[in-house]
Design a protein around this motif. Structure first.
Motif, PDB file in Angstrom:
ATOM      1  N   ILE A 135      72.938 -39.552 -11.498  1.00 37.38           N
ATOM      2  CA  ILE A 135      74.038 -39.800 -10.568  1.00 37.38           C
ATOM      3  C   ILE A 135      73.580 -40.732  -9.440  1.00 37.38           C
ATOM      4  O   ILE A 135      74.318 -41.600  -8.995  1.00 37.38           O
ATOM      5  N   LYS A 136      72.319 -40.552  -9.017  1.00 37.24           N
ATOM      6  CA  LYS A 136      71.829 -41.379  -7.911  1.00 37.24           C
ATOM      7  C   LYS A 136      70.932 -42.523  -8.371  1.00 37.24           C
ATOM      8  O   LYS A 136      70.734 -43.477  -7.663  1.00 37.24           O
ATOM      9  N   VAL A 186      79.984 -34.371 -15.306  1.00 40.36           N
ATOM     10  CA  VAL A 186      78.993 -35.415 -14.962  1.00 40.36           C
ATOM     11  C   VAL A 186      79.298 -36.718 -15.685  1.00 40.36           C
ATOM     12  O   VAL A 186      79.023 -37.799 -15.166  1.00 40.36           O
ATOM     13  N   SER A 187      79.910 -36.634 -16.881  1.00 42.31           N
ATOM     14  CA  SER A 187      80.086 -37.843 -17.695  1.00 42.31           C
ATOM     15  C   SER A 187      80.855 -38.930 -16.943  1.00 42.31           C
ATOM     16  O   SER A 187      80.471 -40.099 -16.971  1.00 42.31           O
ATOM     17  N   ASP A 188      81.919 -38.529 -16.236  1.00 45.02           N
ATOM     18  CA  ASP A 188      82.730 -39.521 -15.516  1.00 45.02           C
ATOM     19  C   ASP A 188      81.928 -40.171 -14.392  1.00 45.02           C
ATOM     20  O   ASP A 188      82.074 -41.356 -14.115  1.00 45.02           O
ATOM     21  N   ILE A 189      81.081 -39.367 -13.754  1.00 43.14           N
ATOM     22  CA  ILE A 189      80.347 -39.876 -12.585  1.00 43.14           C
ATOM     23  C   ILE A 189      79.149 -40.722 -13.028  1.00 43.14           C
ATOM     24  O   ILE A 189      78.866 -41.773 -12.457  1.00 43.14           O
ATOM     25  N   ALA A 190      78.458 -40.258 -14.071  1.00 46.15           N
ATOM     26  CA  ALA A 190      77.229 -40.953 -14.484  1.00 46.15           C
ATOM     27  C   ALA A 190      77.517 -42.067 -15.504  1.00 46.15           C
ATOM     28  O   ALA A 190      76.602 -42.794 -15.904  1.00 46.15           O
ATOM     29  N   GLY A 191      78.785 -42.175 -15.949  1.00 46.14           N
ATOM     30  CA  GLY A 191      79.153 -43.300 -16.810  1.00 46.14           C
ATOM     31  C   GLY A 191      78.723 -43.174 -18.262  1.00 46.14           C
ATOM     32  O   GLY A 191      78.021 -44.019 -18.799  1.00 46.14           O
TER      33      GLY A 191
END
Ligand SMILES: N[C@@H](CCC(=O)N[C@@H](CS)C(=O)NCC(=O)O)C(=O)O
Length: 241
Positions: A135-136, A186-191
């Motif tokens: 994510i970061k 997490v998938s949407d945020i981490a692409g």
């Protein structure tokens, strides 16, 4: 609705201990975004027993909470003056206590098989936790997504029926679902794509399982999952999103 308080205030240091749950009712000490606690929440929802949820602030735990769980973790289940902890123990305890509506089958061989299946599926747990760093910092993306793909390949191969537990959802589905749900958050945020056509059986299972009434009525909306995951990745988990 037999479950109350899923979105209740989050109790923190200084907040008074709630009085004991009424006889015959269940209280779950919870954190809305904790996958381990969600296992117990789903199980209680599926059992249909009267349950009150008490949310705990895990960064500022109320002092009295250590009387419920010696490490101050969630989940903890309280009823009739007894406390049971651990997300792997609470479901089995509930099945033994309320055998008329069992999810972990009582036949010793079937029971062993269900537990082994859960054990094998648990490859998704470290694969999920490994995603947080993405994510970061996207530098390890290939490696982390490679680990996730391996875990999902395994799950795809282990899914032999409509549900992991068979033709009906049960013990294995209820205990593993929270981790797949968080991979989705997490998938949407981490692409990356989840659910994905690369794992068609898992994708179908995930949709069907998330729509089961016993699950749909207790899980958090996607937007809240996103907000919590982002706050957690920033090192400042926000239990009030
Ligand atoms: N082995 C435990 C793990 C529970 C757990 O790690 N819960 C986390 C939240 S997701 C927790 O309570 N963390 C607070 C802490 O460690 O102080 C179970 O399966 O119940």
């Amino acid at each position: 609705m037999t479950i109350t308080g899923v979105n209740s205030n989050v109790l923190k240091k200084g907040d008074p201990e709630p009085s004991a749950p009424a006889a015959g009712t269940y209280r779950l000490y919870n954190m809305r975004f904790c996958p381990w606690a969600e296992r117990a929440l789903i199980y209680l929802s599926a059992k249909g027993v009267p349950t009150e949820v008490v949310n705990i602030h895990l960064m500022e735990k109320p002092e009295w909470y250590f009387k419920k769980h010696y490490q101050g973790k969630v989940p903890a289940l309280e009823h009739d003056g007894r406390i049971v902890i651990e997300s792997g123990v609470i479901p089995e305890y509930l099945d033994d206590l309320l055998p008329e509506n069992r999810f972990l089958l009582s036949d010793p061989y079937e029971k062993a098989q269900q537990k082994l299946l859960l054990e094998r599926l648990s490859v998704v747990v470290p694969a999920f936790y490994g995603l947080f760093s993405l994510i970061k910092d996207a530098s390890a993306k290939e490696e982390k997504l490679g680990n996730l793909k391996k875990a999902l390949d395994e799950a795809e191969q282990l899914l032999q029926h409509e549900f992991f537990s068979g033709s009906k959802a049960g013990y294995v589905d209820f205990l593993i679902f929270p981790f797949f749900e968080r991979i989705w958050w997490v998938s949407d945020i981490a692409g990356f794509a989840f659910p994905s056509p690369d794992h068609p059986k898992v994708a179908k299972w995930f949709k069907a399982t998330s729509e089961l009434p016993e699950i749909a009525r207790v899980i958090q909306p996607l937007e809240k999952g996103h907000l919590f995951i982002k706050s957690y990745a920033d090192g400042k988990p926000d239990y009030d999103v």
